[in-house]
Write a protein that holds these residues in place. Structure first.
Motif, PDB file in Angstrom:
ATOM      1  N   ASP A   1      87.497  31.743  32.578  1.00  0.00           N
ATOM      2  CA  ASP A   1      88.866  31.240  32.509  1.00  0.00           C
ATOM      3  C   ASP A   1      88.929  29.731  32.259  1.00  0.00           C
ATOM      4  O   ASP A   1      89.821  29.241  31.576  1.00  0.00           O
ATOM      5  N   TYR A   2      87.972  28.982  32.807  1.00  0.00           N
ATOM      6  CA  TYR A   2      87.993  27.521  32.641  1.00  0.00           C
ATOM      7  C   TYR A   2      87.823  27.114  31.179  1.00  0.00           C
ATOM      8  O   TYR A   2      88.375  26.119  30.734  1.00  0.00           O
TER       9      TYR A   2
ATOM     10  N   LYS B   1      90.778  26.236  29.072  1.00  0.00           N
ATOM     11  CA  LYS B   1      91.324  24.882  29.196  1.00  0.00           C
ATOM     12  C   LYS B   1      90.607  23.921  28.267  1.00  0.00           C
ATOM     13  O   LYS B   1      91.201  22.982  27.750  1.00  0.00           O
TER      14      LYS B   1
END
Length: 202
Positions: free
Chosen positions: A63-64, A67
């Motif tokens: 998920d990171y 970003k």
């Protein structure tokens, strides 16, 4: 090693200098590299991703990386690093000495774990049969070249997860998102529009 006009006096180690991008610096030619990013749908719609998918991406620590895809790129820094990267030594040649990137550096930047089993597998032979099994879809010939698939096709197929999706379909979407992240952010090629299927079995 002594330097004259920023070039080593002994060029025996840097035998690729004439073909190296840094040669433009010695010829006083200025240039700025512009990195390519493929506009994957999930990177622009992270807040719209189904919570069932996000839970699995968080569990795998992917998920990171989403970003990272929206972070601003310093093109001058990228250009400088490319110009100072030496294929012969696999290091950056900087005014204060040589330096290189470690696996730990990458882990800190993109947030992926680096401990555990080594990820290796076969990358030759046809891998398209994995698509039906792991993604629930087989790419058409105009959307694939050998074991490489177009990210645009994946963008079009794997957008919103259906509300009545089974666990198998949820996993297929997660695999597709992870493959798109790998192909557009982690291991993007020069086109920034294709991804190799060798990552899919993992």
């Amino acid at each position: 090693m002594a330097f004259a006009r920023h070039l080593p006096i002994d060029m025996s180690l840097l035998h690729l200098q004439d073909k190296h991008i840094a040669n433009a610096i010695w010829e006083s030619t200025k240039r700025v590299l512009r990195t390519r990013r493929h506009a994957i749908w999930i990177a622009k719609h992270v807040n719209e991703l189904d919570q069932r998918v996000m839970n699995i991406l968080k569990a795998t620590e992917f998920d990171y990386i989403l970003k990272v895809s929206i972070m601003k790129i310093n093109h001058l820094l990228v250009t400088t690093l490319v110009e100072r990267w030496r294929m012969e030594t696999h290091t950056f040649h900087l005014p204060l000495g040589e330096s290189t990137i470690t696996l730990e550096d990458i882990a800190l930047q993109i947030g992926l774990p680096i401990e555990g089993h080594v990820v290796t597998n076969i990358s030759s032979g046809s891998l398209v049969f994995f698509c039906q099994q792991l993604l629930g879809d087989v790419p058409q010939e105009n959307n694939a070249k050998g074991n490489i698939i177009k990210l645009t096709r994946m963008n079009n197929i794997f957008r919103q997860l259906p509300h009545d999706a089974t666990d198998e379909v949820i996993q297929q979407y997660v695999r597709a998102y992870m493959l798109m992240i790998i192909g557009s952010i982690i291991m993007s090629d020069t086109s920034a529009s294709m991804v190799h299927l060798m990552y899919l079995p993992f």
